[in-house]
Design a protein around this motif. Structure first.
Motif, PDB file in Angstrom:
ATOM      1  N   ILE A 154       0.839  -1.206   0.000  1.00 42.88           N
ATOM      2  CA  ILE A 154       0.000   0.000   0.000  1.00 42.88           C
ATOM      3  C   ILE A 154       0.874   1.257   0.000  1.00 42.88           C
ATOM      4  O   ILE A 154       0.618   2.216  -0.738  1.00 42.88           O
ATOM      5  N   GLN A 155       1.914   1.240   0.835  1.00 38.80           N
ATOM      6  CA  GLN A 155       2.800   2.395   0.918  1.00 38.80           C
ATOM      7  C   GLN A 155       3.469   2.673  -0.427  1.00 38.80           C
ATOM      8  O   GLN A 155       3.547   3.836  -0.872  1.00 38.80           O
ATOM      9  N   HIS A 156       3.923   1.615  -1.100  1.00 41.51           N
ATOM     10  CA  HIS A 156       4.570   1.772  -2.414  1.00 41.51           C
ATOM     11  C   HIS A 156       3.581   2.350  -3.430  1.00 41.51           C
ATOM     12  O   HIS A 156       3.927   3.276  -4.191  1.00 41.51           O
ATOM     13  N   ALA A 157       2.341   1.822  -3.426  1.00 42.41           N
ATOM     14  CA  ALA A 157       1.326   2.284  -4.381  1.00 42.41           C
ATOM     15  C   ALA A 157       0.998   3.755  -4.155  1.00 42.41           C
ATOM     16  O   ALA A 157       0.865   4.531  -5.119  1.00 42.41           O
ATOM     17  N   TRP A 213       0.335   5.555   9.500  1.00 41.17           N
ATOM     18  CA  TRP A 213      -0.061   4.200   9.888  1.00 41.17           C
ATOM     19  C   TRP A 213      -0.452   4.139  11.361  1.00 41.17           C
ATOM     20  O   TRP A 213       0.342   4.501  12.230  1.00 41.17           O
ATOM     21  N   ALA A 214      -1.673   3.680  11.633  1.00 45.18           N
ATOM     22  CA  ALA A 214      -2.120   3.373  12.999  1.00 45.18           C
ATOM     23  C   ALA A 214      -2.004   1.864  13.141  1.00 45.18           C
ATOM     24  O   ALA A 214      -2.894   1.120  12.748  1.00 45.18           O
ATOM     25  N   GLY A 215      -0.879   1.407  13.661  1.00 42.24           N
ATOM     26  CA  GLY A 215      -0.604  -0.027  13.609  1.00 42.24           C
ATOM     27  C   GLY A 215      -0.407  -0.416  12.146  1.00 42.24           C
ATOM     28  O   GLY A 215       0.351   0.229  11.427  1.00 42.24           O
ATOM     29  N   ASN A 216      -1.132  -1.439  11.695  1.00 48.66           N
ATOM     30  CA  ASN A 216      -1.030  -1.830  10.283  1.00 48.66           C
ATOM     31  C   ASN A 216      -2.163  -1.252   9.440  1.00 48.66           C
ATOM     32  O   ASN A 216      -2.365  -1.657   8.294  1.00 48.66           O
ATOM     33  N   THR A 217      -2.899  -0.300   9.991  1.00 47.90           N
ATOM     34  CA  THR A 217      -4.009   0.330   9.270  1.00 47.90           C
ATOM     35  C   THR A 217      -3.537   1.617   8.598  1.00 47.90           C
ATOM     36  O   THR A 217      -3.036   2.528   9.269  1.00 47.90           O
ATOM     37  N   ALA A 218      -3.706   1.669   7.275  1.00 50.81           N
ATOM     38  CA  ALA A 218      -3.290   2.856   6.515  1.00 50.81           C
ATOM     39  C   ALA A 218      -4.300   3.977   6.709  1.00 50.81           C
ATOM     40  O   ALA A 218      -5.516   3.746   6.688  1.00 50.81           O
ATOM     41  N   GLN A 219      -3.823   5.195   6.916  1.00 49.64           N
ATOM     42  CA  GLN A 219      -4.684   6.368   7.080  1.00 49.64           C
ATOM     43  C   GLN A 219      -4.187   7.479   6.163  1.00 49.64           C
ATOM     44  O   GLN A 219      -3.041   7.920   6.292  1.00 49.64           O
ATOM     45  N   GLY A 246       2.085   9.933  -5.512  1.00 46.05           N
ATOM     46  CA  GLY A 246       2.511  11.227  -4.973  1.00 46.05           C
ATOM     47  C   GLY A 246       2.087  11.478  -3.547  1.00 46.05           C
ATOM     48  O   GLY A 246       2.212  12.595  -3.043  1.00 46.05           O
ATOM     49  N   ILE A 247       1.572  10.437  -2.877  1.00 43.27           N
ATOM     50  CA  ILE A 247       1.166  10.584  -1.471  1.00 43.27           C
ATOM     51  C   ILE A 247       2.230   9.927  -0.606  1.00 43.27           C
ATOM     52  O   ILE A 247       2.354   8.701  -0.558  1.00 43.27           O
ATOM     53  N   ASN A 248       3.008  10.758   0.082  1.00 40.60           N
ATOM     54  CA  ASN A 248       4.095  10.265   0.917  1.00 40.60           C
ATOM     55  C   ASN A 248       3.734  10.360   2.390  1.00 40.60           C
ATOM     56  O   ASN A 248       2.669  10.866   2.759  1.00 40.60           O
TER      57      ASN A 248
END
Length: 383
Positions: free
Chosen positions: A35-38, A100-106, A43-45
Motif C-alpha cells: 500500500i505504501q509503495h502504491a 499508519w495506525a498499527g497496520n491500518t493505513a490512514q 505522490g502521497i508520501n
C-alpha cells in the motif's frame, strides 16, 4: 505406530506455525509495504511503515511533547498542540499524506477543496463501525464501552428508532420546560462563585459540574450525586481510552492478555451499567407503587416506555437502554461543557464582544431572570 503419530503431529504443528507466520507477515508486513509503495507512486508520501506498530510510537511521542508545555500565547492556531503529529507531518510531507495506525493505513487530507470533494461524494462510503467492528481493534475497545451501541454508533432501523426517541425528548416544547431547571442550576453556581471573589476559579471544572447537574435533572430526573457518579466513571473511561489510543497491540497476544487499563475499564463499565439500572428501577418503582401514573416525558421516561413496549419491534433491550443513557450522559455532557468553556474563553479575550453580549442580555431581559421566549431574541449571543 507411536513414532509415526508423533511425527505426524509434529509435522502438522510445524505446518500450522508456518501458515500462521505467513499470514502474520502478509498482514503486518507485505500488505502495508504494498500500500505504501502504491501511494508513493501516486505522490502521497508519509512516515515509513514500521512492523506491527506502524507510526504509533512516533505519534505518541509527538503528542506527549506538545502537551508537556503550555501554549506560548492564546491563539486560534492550536493545531501544533491539539494534533502535533498531524502538524509535524504536514510540514514534512505536504497537506495530504499517508500514516499508519498499527497496520491500518490512514490518508490525511487537509486541503479544504479536496475535503469538500471527498465529503460531497461520500454517501454510504463512510458507514459507522458496528459494535463488532469496533471490538476488533483493541485501541477503540474502551471507546466502545463508553458509547456502546447507542445513537452515535447505531445505523438503519435501530438508529431511526433511537433518533425518534431523542427527537421526542428534545423538541422545542420539551426544551422550554427544562429552562427553569437550567436557570436554577446556573443561579446556584453563580451564588457559589461569590465566595471566590478576587480569587481564581477553575471555570472548566465548574462548568463540568453545572452540565452534569443540568443533564441529570432535565433528562433523567435524578439527583446531582447520582449523575456525578456516572459522569466521573465515564470520564475515567475517557482517560483510559485516550491513554491507549496510540499504543501498539501485538497480534494474538493482545487477545489473551489484557493490560491493567483494560481490566479497569471492564470494572468501570459494569459499575456504570449498575448505576444506570438503579436510576431506572427507582422510576419503575414509582409507577408500580402508584406514586406516578407513567414513566414521565423526559428522556429516561421515553426510554422506559420503549423498554416496556409490548411490541418487540419497538422494544429496547436492557443493554440498549443503558447504552442510550451512557451516550447521552457522555455526549451531552462533553459537548455542552466544551462549548461553554470555549465561549467563556472567547469572551474573556474579546472584551468588546463581551460588552456587546452583556448589553443585549440587559436589553432583552432587563433585570428579569432569562426565559425561553426571550432567549430566541438573542442574536449576538446566538452567533
Amino acid at each position: 505406530m507411536a513414532a509415526n503419530l508423533a511425527l505426524l503431529l509434529t509435522g502438522s504443528l510445524c505446518l500450522l506455525l508456518v501458515v500462521a507466520l505467513i499470514k502474520t507477515l502478509h498482514k503486518f508486513w507485505w500488505t502495508p509495504l504494498r500500500i505504501q509503495h502504491a501511494k508513493n507512486l501516486q505522490g502521497i508520501n508519509g512516515p515509513p511503515y514500521k512492523f506491527i506498530q506502524g507510526n504509533n510510537k512516533e505519534t505518541l511521542k509527538l503528542r506527549k511533547e506538545a502537551l508537556s508545555k503550555p501554549m506560548a500565547s492564546l491563539s486560534h492556531d492550536i493545531l501544533p498542540r491539539a494534533h502535533a503529529h498531524v502538524y509535524a507531518r504536514i510540514n514534512l510531507y505536504g497537506k495530504n499524506y499517508l500514516s499508519w495506525a498499527g497496520n491500518t493505513a490512514q490518508i490525511h487530507i487537509t486541503e479544504p477543496e479536496l475535503v469538500k470533494e471527498v465529503l460531497k461524494n461520500s454517501e454510504r462510503i463512510f458507514p459507522k463501525k458496528t459494535s463488532r467492528e469496533r471490538k476488533k481493534r483493541d485501541d477503540t475497545f474502551i471507546i466502545n464501552k463508553i458509547i456502546g451501541d447507542g445513537l452515535i454508533a447505531s445505523e438503519g432501523e435501530k438508529w431511526a428508532k433511537q433518533r425518534k426517541l431523542a427527537n421526542y425528548a428534545f423538541h422545542g416544547e420539551s426544551l422550554k420546560s427544562m429552562t427553569p431547571a437550567m436557570i436554577a442550576s446556573v443561579e446556584n453556581m453563580l451564588q457559589k462563585w461569590k465566595q471566590f471573589e478576587g480569587k481564581e476559579v477553575e471555570v472548566l471544572e465548574e462548568l463540568r459540574l453545572l452540565t452534569s447537574e443540568v443533564i441529570s435533572r432535565t433528562a433523567f430526573g435524578s439527583s446531582y450525586l447520582e449523575g456525578k457518579k456516572i459522569f466521573d466513571m465515564l470520564m475515567r473511561l475517557t482517560v483510559l481510552s485516550s491513554r491507549n489510543m496510540f499504543k501498539t497491540k501485538f497480534p494474538v497476544i493482545s487477545k489473551f492478555w489484557k493490560s491493567a487499563d483494560f481490566i479497569e475499564a471492564d470494572k468501570v463499565a459494569k459499575k456504570i451499567h449498575n448505576c444506570v439500572m438503579e436510576i431506572v428501577k427507582k422510576r419503575e418503582e414509582k409507577v408500580l407503587s402508584g406514586e406516578a401514573n407513567n414513566f414521565g416525558t423526559d428522556f429516561l421516561g421515553l426510554l422506559l416506555n420503549a423498554f416496556h413496549d409490548p411490541n418487540k419491534n419497538n422494544m429496547l433491550s436492557e443493554q440498549d437502554l443503558v447504552d442510550e443513557c451512557k451516550t447521552f450522559y457522555f455526549a451531552g455532557h462533553e459537548t455542552a461543557n466544551s462549548s461553554l468553556g470555549w465561549t467563556i474563553l472567547l469572551l474573556a479575550i474579546n472584551p468588546d464582544w463581551q460588552e456587546k453580549a452583556r448589553k443585549e442580555v440587559f436589553e432583552v431581559f432587563g433585570n428579569q431572570t432569562p426565559h425561553s421566549e426571550g432567549i430566541g431574541r438573542l442574536r449576538i449571543n446566538e452567533a
